[in-house]
Design a protein around this motif. Structure first.
Motif, mmCIF file in Angstrom:
data_model
loop_
_atom_site.group_PDB
_atom_site.id
_atom_site.type_symbol
_atom_site.label_atom_id
_atom_site.label_comp_id
_atom_site.label_asym_id
_atom_site.label_seq_id
_atom_site.Cartn_x
_atom_site.Cartn_y
_atom_site.Cartn_z
ATOM 1 N N LEU A 467 79.281 44.878 74.461
ATOM 2 C CA LEU A 467 78.645 43.779 73.754
ATOM 3 C C LEU A 467 79.046 43.706 72.287
ATOM 4 N N GLY A 468 79.904 44.637 71.845
ATOM 5 C CA GLY A 468 80.352 44.623 70.469
ATOM 6 C C GLY A 468 79.307 45.195 69.540
ATOM 7 N N GLY A 469 79.637 45.252 68.273
ATOM 8 C CA GLY A 469 78.707 45.796 67.294
ATOM 9 C C GLY A 469 78.861 47.292 67.165
ATOM 10 N N ALA A 470 78.293 47.835 66.129
ATOM 11 C CA ALA A 470 78.408 49.270 65.865
ATOM 12 C C ALA A 470 77.467 50.051 66.773
ATOM 13 N N LEU A 471 77.933 51.223 67.175
ATOM 14 C CA LEU A 471 77.090 52.096 67.975
ATOM 15 C C LEU A 471 76.015 52.716 67.104
ATOM 16 N N ALA A 472 74.876 52.952 67.721
ATOM 17 C CA ALA A 472 73.802 53.625 66.988
ATOM 18 C C ALA A 472 74.173 55.078 66.744
ATOM 19 N N TYR A 586 71.481 50.027 79.943
ATOM 20 C CA TYR A 586 72.083 49.688 78.659
ATOM 21 C C TYR A 586 72.179 50.913 77.761
ATOM 22 N N ILE A 587 73.132 50.845 76.838
ATOM 23 C CA ILE A 587 73.270 51.860 75.787
ATOM 24 C C ILE A 587 72.741 51.254 74.500
ATOM 25 N N PRO A 588 71.768 51.893 73.856
ATOM 26 C CA PRO A 588 71.120 51.280 72.685
ATOM 27 C C PRO A 588 72.080 51.106 71.507
ATOM 28 N N ASN A 589 71.828 50.059 70.733
ATOM 29 C CA ASN A 589 72.525 49.902 69.460
ATOM 30 C C ASN A 589 71.601 50.241 68.294
ATOM 31 N N TYR A 590 70.429 50.826 68.622
ATOM 32 C CA TYR A 590 69.474 51.253 67.603
ATOM 33 C C TYR A 590 69.341 52.767 67.661
ATOM 34 N N ALA A 591 68.868 53.349 66.591
ATOM 35 C CA ALA A 591 68.700 54.803 66.526
ATOM 36 C C ALA A 591 67.430 55.205 67.270
ATOM 37 N N ILE A 592 67.565 56.109 68.216
ATOM 38 C CA ILE A 592 66.403 56.567 68.991
ATOM 39 C C ILE A 592 65.566 57.541 68.179
ATOM 40 N N GLY A 593 66.242 58.458 67.478
ATOM 41 C CA GLY A 593 65.506 59.412 66.659
ATOM 42 C C GLY A 593 65.766 60.840 67.078
ATOM 43 N N ASP A 594 64.932 61.742 66.540
ATOM 44 C CA ASP A 594 65.117 63.179 66.707
ATOM 45 C C ASP A 594 64.078 63.712 67.704
ATOM 46 N N VAL A 595 64.568 64.374 68.730
ATOM 47 C CA VAL A 595 63.656 64.962 69.722
ATOM 48 C C VAL A 595 63.746 66.488 69.718
ATOM 49 N N THR A 596 64.248 67.048 68.626
ATOM 50 C CA THR A 596 64.546 68.485 68.626
ATOM 51 C C THR A 596 63.345 69.374 68.347
ATOM 52 N N ARG A 597 62.323 68.842 67.735
ATOM 53 C CA ARG A 597 61.236 69.704 67.274
ATOM 54 C C ARG A 597 60.099 69.814 68.284
ATOM 55 N N ILE A 598 60.334 69.361 69.517
ATOM 56 C CA ILE A 598 59.280 69.338 70.537
ATOM 57 C C ILE A 598 59.491 70.484 71.520
ATOM 58 N N SER A 599 58.481 71.258 71.734
ATOM 59 C CA SER A 599 58.534 72.348 72.701
ATOM 60 C C SER A 599 57.983 71.877 74.039
ATOM 61 N N ASN A 600 58.822 71.948 75.068
ATOM 62 C CA ASN A 600 58.377 71.567 76.416
ATOM 63 C C ASN A 600 57.713 70.195 76.421
ATOM 64 N N GLY A 601 58.392 69.236 75.809
ATOM 65 C CA GLY A 601 57.825 67.905 75.701
ATOM 66 C C GLY A 601 57.981 67.087 76.963
ATOM 67 N N GLU A 602 57.527 65.854 76.854
ATOM 68 C CA GLU A 602 57.604 64.939 77.979
ATOM 69 C C GLU A 602 57.660 63.516 77.446
ATOM 70 N N PHE A 603 58.377 62.658 78.162
ATOM 71 C CA PHE A 603 58.405 61.256 77.783
ATOM 72 C C PHE A 603 57.133 60.578 78.287
ATOM 73 N N ILE A 604 56.460 59.888 77.399
ATOM 74 C CA ILE A 604 55.309 59.087 77.784
ATOM 75 C C ILE A 604 55.592 57.643 77.380
ATOM 76 N N SER A 605 55.007 56.714 78.091
ATOM 77 C CA SER A 605 55.365 55.311 77.921
ATOM 78 C C SER A 605 54.144 54.444 77.678
ATOM 79 N N ALA A 606 54.409 53.295 77.083
ATOM 80 C CA ALA A 606 53.375 52.277 76.896
ATOM 81 C C ALA A 606 53.957 50.936 77.302
ATOM 82 N N GLY A 607 53.314 50.267 78.252
ATOM 83 C CA GLY A 607 53.773 48.969 78.719
ATOM 84 C C GLY A 607 53.171 47.845 77.901
ATOM 85 N N LEU A 608 54.012 46.884 77.528
ATOM 86 C CA LEU A 608 53.575 45.786 76.669
ATOM 87 C C LEU A 608 53.993 44.466 77.275
#
Length: 700
Positions: A467-472, A586-608
């Motif tokens: 889709l063009g544009g810079a990668l995140a 899709y591959i994001p063109n935005y920065a997801i962020g840092d997930v390094t400081r989480i011990s035994n974490g889990e993805f949780i979601s919110a539907g909108l």
């Protein structure tokens, strides 16, 4: 393994663990919510880890038995680690090193396998037929359902295997290249009765469960071809690829050679099988007189060979119903009308018999079901024939040939010309050498696919689109400290979710839209027959949604690909219509962020769901605007959680979102995810925060 490679592997594992001051002091309370799948590697990796771990444990024990100690093993691992400063980090366990190696190896193998499968699909539309089942070579064996006679042997009434070369000169069992005569059509009995046995006739009673030989004929009907293609194409687009290597029905049949040497009287032969699609090939010795042949099978059956002037008839038990499960049937045999499914009576020759005596419940249930079925069949048999189904019985679970009569000291040979092939009517009857029949099968399917696709079927699922544009900026995923069990049960999940190179099912955007068949046809193209329209829609519908990839996802993505698609047909407003849905990875063109400081974490979601009533999502501008709002929600959540991504977006162009529980029509739905340590209430808190942020963004 080279020292440098070993050191690199240790570094990767330590990077994944991270220093101890990064540990989140909050205990990891796991959600009962099902985790997102990390693919098909998990069972393989668990097995590989257990195997290598066991090997490692054995190696350690043997080493210590020779005078070594655990500290010696640790020192050896440390020595292999080269220049790593082990004084400032916890040394990875041997299992973790092995796991990392197994994980890398399996990832490489999976990638290679997927590439090979994609190449095969692009090259071949119809998958080759499955290899024939191997026929046992020993003369006779015991199987769960009774006696199995091996290749080159005939079943006999005494149960003794008879070598075929001791019966006929140069006998060749029926096979895929055996010449067969011209087909002649017959009709199955419309009444559930058979001609009675004449007073001067000898009754021959043959009941074989399953045939071993591959018949030199295939029978196909257009309805079967269409249904087979529909299932195969549905599976292909559901897996996110254009049709290729499709497994389809071929209409293959099996065969049993019936060698007849009984010259004692005119024969009334009743040939029975619980299976279907069987052809009985008759080989009659000189002096044999066959008066009548009755075929009884649950499904279709056919007849060929040297039958002389014999009359014949056939019953297809499925035509009269009674396809119930006899595990649960508790009625009386006489309660069933025309139960003509030829169940054989269990006895000591069945392998399940011994198993049931040992207390095996599965074997006991099997015998119970088969005995129930036989009682019902025997009732019909007795009512029809005037005697029970054990009369002069030759029975086998599986055979390629049966001998009717005694073994003569004089061998006889088969006639040179093949006999007429009696078969029920079909749209396509394929005979001839196996290679020619396979070529004709492929032609039938390929021409239909080309017609329905309107050209090249390989474009049914379009290629991934840049889709063009810079990668995140790539999200940071190293530095997680995970125990060995966490590595096994949650391997690679975080890396897959935040990857900026892999298109996968962890981040998807979906579009659903209705089309008519006219929408999918060229201007001058004729309307296809009704029975083909689902195939047309599955091969043409997904491409109609490909524009969504660029006109909508360009807001949040640098690359997208149709991850899977589905097509459903409905009668909508008194008109045939098709709901086409595509899920785009899709591959994001935005920065997801840092997930390094989480011990035994889990993805949780919110539907909108979209709160703006005037935005109908039918235009790309409206859809991009909604995604921009969801992205702003993520931007705010990222400030608190350190990371956030849009894991799901759904647009329903012709109906309300299924998440819409209000009177307002909302056709847009999005879901955001953060990686965190989930407490009991964290997911509810996330939803509350996300909804509040979205409301602020969408409030004029």
């Amino acid at each position: 393994m080279e020292q440098d490679d070993f050191s690199d592997r240790l570094r990767r594992i330590e990077a994944r663990k991270g220093p101890s001051d990064l540990q989140n002091p909050e205990p990891a309370i796991r959600s009962a919510r099902k985790r997102k799948s990390s693919g098909n590697l998990r069972p393989t990796l668990i097995i590989a880890t257990m195997l290598f771990g066991a090997i490692g444990a054995m190696w350690g024990i043997l080493y210590m038995e020779r005078g070594g100690s655990f500290s010696d093993i640790r020192d050896k691992v440390a020595a292999r680690a080269g220049g790593l400063d082990l004084g400032f980090m916890e040394l990875p366990s041997f299992q973790e090193v092995v796991f990392e190696s197994a994980m890398d190896n399996q990832q490489e193998k999976l990638a290679e396998r997927r590439a090979a499968e994609a190449e095969a699909r692009a090259r071949t539309l119809i998958a080759p037929p499955r290899a024939p089942r191997e026929v046992p070579t020993e003369p006779v064996a015991t199987a769960r359902l009774g006696t199995v006679f091996g290749a080159g042997y005939a079943a006999s009434q005494s149960g003794t295997p008879i070598a075929l070369d001791s019966i006929m000169v140069g006998f060749q069992p029926t096979g895929p290249d055996t010449p067969i005569g011209a087909p002649e059509f017959f009709e199955y009995n419309s009444e559930c009765t058979l001609r009675p046995v004449g007073t001067a006739e000898k009754f021959i009673n043959v009941n074989v469960g399953y045939a071993q030989n591959e018949a030199p004929v295939q029978t196909l009907d257009d309805a079967v071809i269409h249904a087979s293609l529909e299932d195969a194409i549905k599976e292909a687009i559901g897996d996110g690829h254009s049709p290729g290597m499709l497994s389809v029905a071929r209409g293959g049949r099996s065969a049993i050679d019936v060698i007849v040497t009984d010259t004692s009287a005119p024969l009334y032969m009743m040939l029975q099988t619980l299976g279907g699609n069987i052809i009985w090939n008759i080989h009659a010795a000189p002096g044999v007189e066959i008066a009548h042949i009755a075929l009884v099978a649950n499904a279709s059956s056919g007849l060929t060979g040297n039958i002389g002037d014999a009359s014949f008839e056939a019953i297809r038990a499925a035509d009269f119903g009674n396809q119930m499960d006899f595990y649960s049937y508790r009625g009386e045999p006489e309660d069933l009308e025309c139960m003509a499914r030829p169940f054989r009576k269990p006895d000591e020759s069945w392998g399940a018999w011994a198993g049931a005596k040992r207390g095996n419940t599965l074997d006991g249930n099997l015998l119970f079901m088969r005995d129930n079925g036989h009682d019902a069949y025997d009732h019909w048999f007795t009512q029809t024939m005037g005697f029970d189904s054990a009369e002069n019985l030759l029975s086998a679970n599986e055979a390629g040939a049966v001998l009717v009569g005694n073994l003569s000291s004089e061998l006889f040979s088969a006639p040179d010309a093949p006999g007429t092939f009696y078969v029920e009517r079909h749209d396509h009857i394929l005979t001839g050498p196996a290679a020619a029949r396979e070529a004709e099968t492929i032609r039938l399917y390929s021409e239909l696919v080309a017609q329905a696709a309107g050209g090249d079927h390989r474009g049914t699922i379009p290629e991934p689109q840049d889709l063009g544009g810079a990668l995140a900026e790539a999200a940071v995923v190293g530095g997680q400290r995970r125990n060995f069990g966490e590595m096994v049960m949650n391997n690679n999940l975080v890396e897959e979710v935040v990857s900026l190179t892999e298109l996968n099912g962890h981040r998807t955007a979906s579009l659903s839209q209705w089309f008519t068949m006219d929408d999918m046809l060229a201007d001058d193209e004729a309307m296809p027959p009704e029975e083909l329209r689902d195939i047309y829609a599955m091969l043409r519908g997904p491409k109609l949604l490909q524009a969504f990839c660029k006109d909508t996802l360009v807001e949040i993505a640098s690359k997208c690909s149709m991850y899977r698609a589905s097509v459903r047909s409905f009668n909508r407003n008194d008109m045939d219509a098709f709901e086409v849905r595509a899920d785009f990875a899709y591959i994001p063109n935005y920065a997801i962020g840092d997930v390094t400081r989480i011990s035994n974490g889990e993805f949780i979601s919110a539907g909108l769901r979209d709160q703006l009533t005037g935005r109908g999502m039918t235009s790309p501008e409206d859809r991009r605007s909604f995604l921009a709002d969801i992205e702003k929600v993520c931007d705010e959540l990222r400030k608190e959680y350190g990371n956030c991504l849009i894991d799901t977006a759904k647009f329903f162009l012709d109906r309300p979102s299924p998440r819409d529980d209000s009177a307002e029509v909302a056709q847009g739905f999005g879901s955001v995810s953060v990686y965190t340590v989930e407490t009991r209430f964290e997911e509810g808190n996330l939803l509350e925060k996300a909804e509040e942020i979205l409301a602020q963004i969408q409030t004029p």
